[in-house]
Write an enzyme that holds these catalytic residues in place. Structure first.
Site, PDB file in Angstrom:
ATOM      1  N   GLN A 130     -10.560  -1.151  12.829  1.00 52.54           N
ATOM      2  CA  GLN A 130     -10.244  -1.860  11.346  1.00 52.54           C
ATOM      3  C   GLN A 130     -10.992  -2.938  11.441  1.00 52.54           C
ATOM      4  O   GLN A 130     -11.700  -3.334  10.375  1.00 52.54           O
ATOM      5  CB  GLN A 130      -8.660  -2.177  11.335  1.00 52.54           C
ATOM      6  CG  GLN A 130      -8.478  -2.930   9.939  1.00 52.54           C
ATOM      7  CD  GLN A 130      -7.234  -2.919   9.459  1.00 52.54           C
ATOM      8  OE1 GLN A 130      -6.689  -1.690   9.271  1.00 52.54           O
ATOM      9  NE2 GLN A 130      -6.560  -4.062   9.037  1.00 52.54           N
ATOM     10  N   GLU A 131     -11.430  -3.737  12.446  1.00 54.41           N
ATOM     11  CA  GLU A 131     -12.228  -4.910  12.611  1.00 54.41           C
ATOM     12  C   GLU A 131     -13.585  -4.591  11.939  1.00 54.41           C
ATOM     13  O   GLU A 131     -14.249  -5.090  11.097  1.00 54.41           O
ATOM     14  CB  GLU A 131     -12.306  -5.713  13.628  1.00 54.41           C
ATOM     15  CG  GLU A 131     -13.087  -6.903  13.753  1.00 54.41           C
ATOM     16  CD  GLU A 131     -13.017  -7.749  14.981  1.00 54.41           C
ATOM     17  OE1 GLU A 131     -12.282  -7.579  15.978  1.00 54.41           O
ATOM     18  OE2 GLU A 131     -13.922  -8.704  15.107  1.00 54.41           O
ATOM     19  N   ILE A 143     -15.093 -19.376  17.889  1.00 51.44           N
ATOM     20  CA  ILE A 143     -13.841 -19.054  17.423  1.00 51.44           C
ATOM     21  C   ILE A 143     -13.887 -19.443  16.010  1.00 51.44           C
ATOM     22  O   ILE A 143     -13.640 -20.458  15.570  1.00 51.44           O
ATOM     23  CB  ILE A 143     -12.566 -19.472  18.327  1.00 51.44           C
ATOM     24  CG1 ILE A 143     -12.898 -19.168  19.676  1.00 51.44           C
ATOM     25  CG2 ILE A 143     -11.421 -18.855  17.518  1.00 51.44           C
ATOM     26  CD1 ILE A 143     -13.030 -17.582  20.088  1.00 51.44           C
ATOM     27  N   GLN A 157     -43.874  -2.424 -11.864  1.00 54.93           N
ATOM     28  CA  GLN A 157     -43.776  -1.443 -11.210  1.00 54.93           C
ATOM     29  C   GLN A 157     -43.393  -1.567  -9.792  1.00 54.93           C
ATOM     30  O   GLN A 157     -42.674  -0.704  -9.126  1.00 54.93           O
ATOM     31  CB  GLN A 157     -44.808  -0.485 -11.213  1.00 54.93           C
ATOM     32  CG  GLN A 157     -44.290   1.191 -11.108  1.00 54.93           C
ATOM     33  CD  GLN A 157     -45.418   2.094 -10.774  1.00 54.93           C
ATOM     34  OE1 GLN A 157     -46.536   2.034 -10.543  1.00 54.93           O
ATOM     35  NE2 GLN A 157     -45.132   3.161 -11.942  1.00 54.93           N
TER      36      GLN A 157
HETATM   37  C1  LIG Z   1     -20.449 -17.079  13.560  1.00 56.23           C
HETATM   38  C2  LIG Z   1     -19.679 -16.578  14.734  1.00 56.23           C
HETATM   39  C3  LIG Z   1     -18.449 -16.253  14.686  1.00 56.23           C
HETATM   40  C4  LIG Z   1     -17.675 -15.621  15.630  1.00 56.23           C
HETATM   41  N1  LIG Z   1     -16.153 -15.424  15.576  1.00 56.23           N
HETATM   42  C5  LIG Z   1     -15.574 -15.186  16.880  1.00 56.23           C
HETATM   43  C6  LIG Z   1     -14.080 -14.950  16.710  1.00 56.23           C
HETATM   44  O1  LIG Z   1     -13.533 -15.386  15.732  1.00 56.23           O
HETATM   45  N2  LIG Z   1     -13.502 -14.677  18.108  1.00 56.23           N
HETATM   46  C7  LIG Z   1     -14.332 -14.117  19.294  1.00 56.23           C
HETATM   47  O2  LIG Z   1     -13.633 -14.065  20.023  1.00 56.23           O
HETATM   48  N3  LIG Z   1     -15.501 -14.157  19.030  1.00 56.23           N
HETATM   49  C8  LIG Z   1     -16.237 -14.604  17.865  1.00 56.23           C
HETATM   50  N4  LIG Z   1     -17.647 -14.658  17.883  1.00 56.23           N
HETATM   51  C9  LIG Z   1     -18.321 -14.347  18.937  1.00 56.23           C
HETATM   52  C10 LIG Z   1     -18.950 -12.930  18.926  1.00 56.23           C
HETATM   53  O3  LIG Z   1     -17.887 -11.903  18.825  1.00 56.23           O
HETATM   54  C11 LIG Z   1     -19.864 -12.819  20.103  1.00 56.23           C
HETATM   55  O4  LIG Z   1     -20.890 -13.427  20.104  1.00 56.23           O
HETATM   56  C12 LIG Z   1     -20.306 -11.128  20.431  1.00 56.23           C
HETATM   57  O5  LIG Z   1     -19.398 -10.584  20.804  1.00 56.23           O
HETATM   58  C13 LIG Z   1     -21.483 -11.070  21.314  1.00 56.23           C
HETATM   59  O6  LIG Z   1     -21.078 -11.824  22.395  1.00 56.23           O
HETATM   60  P1  LIG Z   1     -22.662 -12.741  23.048  1.00 56.23           P
HETATM   61  O7  LIG Z   1     -22.970 -13.699  22.003  1.00 56.23           O
HETATM   62  O8  LIG Z   1     -21.921 -13.523  24.423  1.00 56.23           O
HETATM   63  O9  LIG Z   1     -23.534 -11.719  23.531  1.00 56.23           O
HETATM   64  P2  LIG Z   1     -23.821 -10.995  24.726  1.00 56.23           P
HETATM   65  O10 LIG Z   1     -22.628 -10.025  24.870  1.00 56.23           O
HETATM   66  O11 LIG Z   1     -24.275 -12.079  25.660  1.00 56.23           O
HETATM   67  O12 LIG Z   1     -25.149 -10.061  24.413  1.00 56.23           O
HETATM   68  C14 LIG Z   1     -26.364 -10.589  24.210  1.00 56.23           C
HETATM   69  C15 LIG Z   1     -27.278  -9.480  23.953  1.00 56.23           C
HETATM   70  O13 LIG Z   1     -26.981  -8.510  24.921  1.00 56.23           O
HETATM   71  C16 LIG Z   1     -26.829  -7.200  24.126  1.00 56.23           C
HETATM   72  N5  LIG Z   1     -25.885  -6.439  25.168  1.00 56.23           N
HETATM   73  C17 LIG Z   1     -24.757  -6.961  25.721  1.00 56.23           C
HETATM   74  N6  LIG Z   1     -24.401  -5.971  26.530  1.00 56.23           N
HETATM   75  C18 LIG Z   1     -24.775  -4.850  26.463  1.00 56.23           C
HETATM   76  C19 LIG Z   1     -24.403  -3.438  26.479  1.00 56.23           C
HETATM   77  N7  LIG Z   1     -23.471  -3.107  27.425  1.00 56.23           N
HETATM   78  N8  LIG Z   1     -25.574  -2.475  26.205  1.00 56.23           N
HETATM   79  C20 LIG Z   1     -26.357  -3.041  25.232  1.00 56.23           C
HETATM   80  N9  LIG Z   1     -26.628  -4.179  24.930  1.00 56.23           N
HETATM   81  C21 LIG Z   1     -25.776  -5.273  25.315  1.00 56.23           C
HETATM   82  C22 LIG Z   1     -26.114  -7.445  23.184  1.00 56.23           C
HETATM   83  O14 LIG Z   1     -26.237  -6.546  22.009  1.00 56.23           O
HETATM   84  C23 LIG Z   1     -27.048  -8.870  22.567  1.00 56.23           C
HETATM   85  O15 LIG Z   1     -28.121  -8.245  21.929  1.00 56.23           O
HETATM   86  C24 LIG Z   1     -18.229 -15.173  17.025  1.00 56.23           C
HETATM   87  C25 LIG Z   1     -19.765 -15.308  16.843  1.00 56.23           C
HETATM   88  C26 LIG Z   1     -20.320 -15.839  15.828  1.00 56.23           C
HETATM   89  C27 LIG Z   1     -21.893 -16.119  15.867  1.00 56.23           C
END
Ligand SMILES: Cc1cc2nc3c(=O)[nH]c(=O)nc-3n(C[C@H](O)[C@H](O)[C@H](O)COP(=O)(O)OP(=O)(O)OC[C@H]3O[C@@H](n4cnc5c(N)ncnc54)[C@H](O)[C@@H]3O)c2cc1C
Length: 380
Positions: free
Chosen positions: A242-243, A157, A280
């Site tokens: 918007q995000e 978060i 170049q």
């Molecule tokens: C620096 C940072 C700041 C963040 N800030 C916030 C925040 O303020 N609030 C918040 O709530 N979250 C936040 N996040 C979390 C971020 O939104 C999640 O990391 C993101 O949504 C991906 O979720 P996950 O990491 O669980 O990956 P997963 O959902 O587990 O995905 C893993 C891999 O599988 C792929 N994948 C998953 N589902 C599918 C699908 N249906 N089709 C194709 N491919 C798929 C993904 O593309 C990815 O390559 C933050 C993350 C980071 C690293």
């Protein structure tokens, strides 16, 4: 003709913000990167100077500005090469949930503080086992009479340590359909049962206090729910446009800054007795990078104009989110290749930028998820 034009008011806002960043942000960035957090006082200075939440209605302290003010903030903040003072996340992602869906009492209570910087916000969707799959979240919100009891854990978060207010997505366990079981709530810092976990050590975003949040029998008034019970999923979908656009604007700004910095470097550093920019090979590389960045800027400016006109651009913002964040990563890679040994140095500003842009393809909906959304809307 420029796609986006700016009024004298916009330009005045930009000039004042640039001075603010040069005075109150840039000189302190190295310290914030080491400390892993931006002092809350800087948020208050930024809000007090009128640079947070420009879109908020004047009734609650904002200036009721259009999205061009948000673009200006993204552009000027990108010059500071830091992520801790996450003004776009606060102003353009989290606060709009409160302004669009909060009751009058909620808006009157929280929005003036959001504008002044007294109230820093975070949005908590992601959980240890639910990232892309929002419907799979396990944090529960049980509504009984006037009270909501929250239990669960959130992770990654942004603003997690600094936040005074969290917009939390949680599941109402009495509703069976998982898409109708999500609701959004605002939770104040200091509410019993709301605690912080680790501030996460990340490969980039070092000044950003990304953290774990925990909720254990955390009780809040039902009036702190945003909108109707069960409308959380729809509200998230509505605001994600918007995000994603905000993310795309930030990615293009980042790519532009990296390109500018690299061109300046090439003009001012000699190899074999002449500036790098006279080679170049380097010229062709920089020209290709510049063309790439201009394509990204044109696309994003068009989407900003459409967004201001309230057009439905879900497909295009999904495309822009993945394309521009890939652009930022491409630009960072190509720029570092030009620099040679300097690219291995922690002191090189591009090294921080390279680390910081990497995560942009992951958050705000991963780039794979963006392609999935576009494919669905394209009838594929
Ligand atoms: C620096 C940072 C700041 C963040 N800030 C916030 C925040 O303020 N609030 C918040 O709530 N979250 C936040 N996040 C979390 C971020 O939104 C999640 O990391 C993101 O949504 C991906 O979720 P996950 O990491 O669980 O990956 P997963 O959902 O587990 O995905 C893993 C891999 O599988 C792929 N994948 C998953 N589902 C599918 C699908 N249906 N089709 C194709 N491919 C798929 C993904 O593309 C990815 O390559 C933050 C993350 C980071 C690293």
């Amino acid at each position: 003709m420029d796609i986006l034009t700016y009024t004298p008011e916009h330009e005045d806002f930009r000039q004042r913000l640039r001075i603010f960043c040069e005075t109150h942000v840039i000189p302190h960035v190295d310290r914030w990167e080491t400390e892993g957090i931006v002092p809350k006082s800087v948020w208050r200075q930024m809000g007090g100077s009128g640079f947070l939440c420009p879109a908020v209605d004047p009734k609650y302290g904002g200036i009721g500005g259009d999205f061009r003010y948000s673009v200006i903030v993204a552009e000027e903040i990108s010059r500071t090469v830091q992520t801790g003072l996450a003004a776009a996340l606060h102003s353009d992602v989290v606060v709009p949930y409160i302004e669009s869906y909060g009751s009058e009492a909620v808006k009157e209570k929280y929005l003036p503080g959001c504008v002044s910087g007294e109230c820093i916000t975070a949005v908590a969707m992601t959980e240890p086992d639910a990232g892309s799959d929002l419907a799979g979240m396990r944090t529960t919100a049980v509504e009984e009479g006037d009270t909501v009891t929250i239990n669960g854990a959130k992770t990654f978060i942004s603003n997690g340590i600094n936040c005074d207010l969290v917009v939390l997505a949680a599941r109402n366990p009495d509703v069976e359909n998982k898409y109708e079981a999500l609701s959004l709530y605002v939770i104040e810092d200091g509410t019993p049962g709301f605690t912080r976990g680790r501030k996460l050590e990340k490969m980039g975003w070092h000044s950003q206090d990304t953290a774990e949040l925990f909720f254990s029998n955390c009780r809040i008034p039902v009036g702190n729910r945003l909108g109707e019970k069960g409308m959380g999923f729809l509200m998230l979908m509505e605001k994600l446009q918007q995000e994603r656009l905000t993310c795309a604007v930030g990615a293009v700004c980042g790519a532009e800054r990296m390109l500018e910095w690299t061109m300046d470097f090439c003009r001012s550093h000699n190899r074999n007795g002449r500036p790098l920019s006279k080679s170049q090979t380097v010229q062709f590389e920089l020209v290709e990078m510049a063309a790439d960045v201009k394509i990204g800027r044109t696309f994003v400016d068009k989407l900003v104009a459409d967004h201001i006109e309230k057009k439905n651009i879900v497909v295009e913002t999904s495309m822009a989110k993945f394309w521009t964040t890939d652009l930022a990563n491409r630009t960072a890679d190509r720029a570092l290749s030009i620099l040679g040994d300097l690219a291995a140095m922690e002191s090189c500003p591009l090294v921080r930028a390279w680390r910081d842009v990497r995560v942009m393809s992951i958050f705000a909906g991963t780039n794979e998820i963006m392609k999935g959304i576009a494919a669905k809307f394209m009838g594929l």
